[in-house]
Design an enzyme around this catalytic site. Structure first.
Site, PDB file in Angstrom:
ATOM      1  N   HIS A 162      15.687  29.220  27.667  1.00 41.04           N
ATOM      2  CA  HIS A 162      15.224  28.318  26.587  1.00 41.04           C
ATOM      3  C   HIS A 162      16.231  27.199  26.315  1.00 41.04           C
ATOM      4  O   HIS A 162      16.318  26.699  25.189  1.00 41.04           O
ATOM      5  CB  HIS A 162      14.962  29.078  25.280  1.00 41.04           C
ATOM      6  CG  HIS A 162      14.139  30.308  25.444  1.00 41.04           C
ATOM      7  ND1 HIS A 162      12.776  30.335  25.262  1.00 41.04           N
ATOM      8  CD2 HIS A 162      14.495  31.574  25.793  1.00 41.04           C
ATOM      9  CE1 HIS A 162      12.318  31.568  25.483  1.00 41.04           C
ATOM     10  NE2 HIS A 162      13.349  32.336  25.822  1.00 41.04           N
ATOM     11  N   SER A 283      26.431   0.351  32.089  1.00 37.03           N
ATOM     12  CA  SER A 283      25.528  -0.294  31.148  1.00 37.03           C
ATOM     13  C   SER A 283      25.893  -1.767  31.049  1.00 37.03           C
ATOM     14  O   SER A 283      27.060  -2.134  31.162  1.00 37.03           O
ATOM     15  CB  SER A 283      25.658   0.371  29.775  1.00 37.03           C
ATOM     16  OG  SER A 283      25.242  -0.515  28.759  1.00 37.03           O
ATOM     17  N   LYS A 289      29.928   3.087  29.077  1.00 37.03           N
ATOM     18  CA  LYS A 289      28.927   3.992  29.647  1.00 37.03           C
ATOM     19  C   LYS A 289      29.078   4.228  31.152  1.00 37.03           C
ATOM     20  O   LYS A 289      29.378   3.321  31.909  1.00 37.03           O
ATOM     21  CB  LYS A 289      27.505   3.447  29.413  1.00 37.03           C
ATOM     22  CG  LYS A 289      27.010   3.475  28.001  1.00 37.03           C
ATOM     23  CD  LYS A 289      26.768   4.857  27.408  1.00 37.03           C
ATOM     24  CE  LYS A 289      25.818   5.751  28.171  1.00 37.03           C
ATOM     25  NZ  LYS A 289      24.406   5.433  27.922  1.00 37.03           N
ATOM     26  N   GLU A 296      18.476  10.662  37.329  1.00 35.83           N
ATOM     27  CA  GLU A 296      17.284  10.182  36.620  1.00 35.83           C
ATOM     28  C   GLU A 296      16.251   9.619  37.598  1.00 35.83           C
ATOM     29  O   GLU A 296      15.049   9.858  37.472  1.00 35.83           O
ATOM     30  CB  GLU A 296      17.700   9.105  35.611  1.00 35.83           C
ATOM     31  CG  GLU A 296      18.640   9.644  34.536  1.00 35.83           C
ATOM     32  CD  GLU A 296      19.257   8.507  33.711  1.00 35.83           C
ATOM     33  OE1 GLU A 296      20.333   8.020  34.110  1.00 35.83           O
ATOM     34  OE2 GLU A 296      18.648   8.115  32.716  1.00 35.83           O
TER      35      GLU A 296
END
Ligand code: ARG
Length: 498
Positions: A162, A283, A289, A296
């Site tokens: 979970h 970024s 970043k 992704e």
């Protein structure tokens, strides 16, 4: 223009030229550009067979092969580009041949053959090559994951259910599990390969042919493992492509889930992984970043491949018997899926080869959130002969008490005290020896558990399987290379070049 009044290979019945919009709508040269080599090889095998069966004279065979070889050389030199006005690869190659060899010899190649059996032959031949390439990529990733798993067989990390901390595991255990899934992906691709590598050539348009052809001979010259016997089945079946897309979809879903963990675990909140700079991007506004874009984009590619599976299933679902032009749109989704898989595997291999497992942080999180509670209950069952349900209740009370006091299982003295109060006296040292995450993973004994020795044993097993799978890929590739060589040998023999 060729005689017959049209430069189309089916000019006779038509009085005028095709409308430009129709031509652009119906041509398939972009997708077909991937199977030029296959189309030429298939044509050579077909011509050799026609002669062998007494359907084509030696003289015509020589002329046909001479020009097919020229087409091959042009193609290999990057000079044979497919002309849109000739619709597809088959008409392009045949036109090249007819222009070179002339209509008398060149016009005989298409005897006992149709584009309907030709296209699905080329499709299967090109696809088997993609399948081997994808399998090689999967093998490379399996190897990287298994190497990492072995290196980190003892390094603890949290295991989740979970997405909540569940029990301590080792990083090797986690990675070997992904490698095991990829092994099954390879088996599925290998199965799809078997069904793909069957020869439809010789089925002609749908009904077979009145010429005494030898379908087995063509199949063997083209490196197929067998023949799709029913001519009608041969031209109308695409289940080999659906199976391939299903296997690729499952592979991509597995890669996506692995990628998801890279995304999540490299987030500073977890901080368990660091992707190398070479596989991350920055970024445009936030200078600090470092984004796990490889992971992704892998998730996104998985969506694209699953979509291609749906596209093909939907394309096929209401098609009547025989060839339907809809089939032309069966190749782009398959090529796209193969190319997505290959690109994804390439990046995943590079990313996993260079990734850093932050073992300190992993170990720190391994025992967090009372993850060793299950093992404490197991200890009481084993050593104190208490029923498991009672132990579950008792350790649950212990955790409740610790939470109320803002403490953890690492506060060994207090844990011992509370356990004493619950009727299970223990020293602080004893507690430490049970709940330490490293002790927990070593305590696991079952087949396939996270025990480091078991992890190493499983990694060895998976390595052996990888070796066998690679031998199978090499053998399949060798079979194709041998068949290509045998066709070329016969071509050179006819052309008097040996
Ligand atoms: N370009 C076609 C395809 O990809 C080749 C077969 C066309 N056959 C036909 N009878 N129009 O399916």
């Amino acid at each position: 223009m060729t005689e017959g009044g049209s430069d189309k290979l089916w000019g006779g019945r038509f009085s005028g030229d095709v409308d430009d919009t129709m031509l652009r709508f119906s041509e398939s040269t972009e997708a077909d550009s991937r199977m030029v080599a296959e189309d030429i090889w298939g044509s050579e095998a077909h011509a050799l067979m026609l002669h062998e069966c007494g359907i084509l004279s030696a003289e015509h065979l020589r002329e046909i092969l001479r020009w097919l070889e020229k087409a091959r050389e042009e193609f290999e030199a990057g000079r044979l580009t497919l002309r849109v006005e000739l619709e597809d690869v088959h008409m392009n190659v045949e036109s090249y041949l007819r222009e070179g060899a002339g209509p008398e010899a060149g016009g005989r190649l298409h005897t006992a053959r149709s584009r309907n059996d030709q296209v699905v032959t080329d499709f299967r031949m090109r696809l088997r090559r993609y399948l081997l390439d994808v399998r090689r990529g999967v093998a490379a990733l399996r190897e990287v994951l298994l190497d990492l798993a072995e290196r980190h067989a003892e390094d603890t990390m949290p295991g989740f259910t979970h997405t909540q901390h569940a029990q301590p595991i080792t990083a090797g255990f986690w990675l070997a599990a992904h490698a095991a899934g990829l092994e099954r992906d390879d088996r599925r691709l290998a199965q799809a390969y078997l069904r793909t590598n069957q020869s439809p050539l010789g089925a002609a348009a749908l009904a077979g042919t009145s010429f005494p052809t030898d379908r087995e001979l063509i199949a063997s010259l083209l490196g197929f493992d067998g023949v799709v016997v029913s001519a009608l089945d041969a031209v109308q079946s695409r289940d080999f492509a659906v199976e391939t897309l299903a296997a690729l979809s499952m592979l991509m879903v597995n890669l996506s889930r692995l990628a998801e963990e890279v995304v999540v675990f490299s987030s500073p909140a977890f901080g368990m992984l660091e992707v190398d700079d070479a596989f991350a991007t920055g970024s445009s506004i936030m200078p600090q970043k470092k984004n796990p874009c490889a992971g992704e984009l892998t998730r996104a590619r998985a969506a694209a491949v699953a979509g291609r599976l749906m596209e093909l299933l939907t394309l096929l679902k209401a098609l009547p018997s025989g060839y339907n032009r809809d089939f032309q749109n069966d190749k782009p989704p398959v090529w796209q899926a193969c190319e997505h898989a290959l690109a994804t595997l390439e990046v995943m291999v590079g990313m996993w080869r260079t990734i850093t497992l932050k073992t300190g942080r992993m170990a720190e999180l391994a025992g967090a959130e009372f993850a060793s509670a299950t093992e404490l209950a197991n200890y009481l069952v084993r050593e104190r002969n208490v029923p498991f349900r009672d132990c579950h209740e008792l350790v649950g009370s212990l955790v409740g008490a610790l939470v109320a006091e803002g403490l953890t299982l690492d506060d060994h003295a207090r844990v011992a005290e509370i356990l004493g109060g619950l009727g299970q006296p223990m020293t602080a040292d004893q507690v430490a020896g049970i709940v330490d995450p490293a002790a927990v993973v070593w305590a696991q004994k079952s087949l396939g558990s996270t025990n480091p020795d078991e992890v190493r044993r499983v990694v060895e097993e998976l390595r052996r399987a990888l070796g066998i799978d690679r031998e199978e890929m090499d053998a399949a590739a060798q079979r194709l290379a041998d068949a290509r060589e045998e066709t070329l040998r016969r071509v050179r023999e006819v052309l008097g070049e040996e």
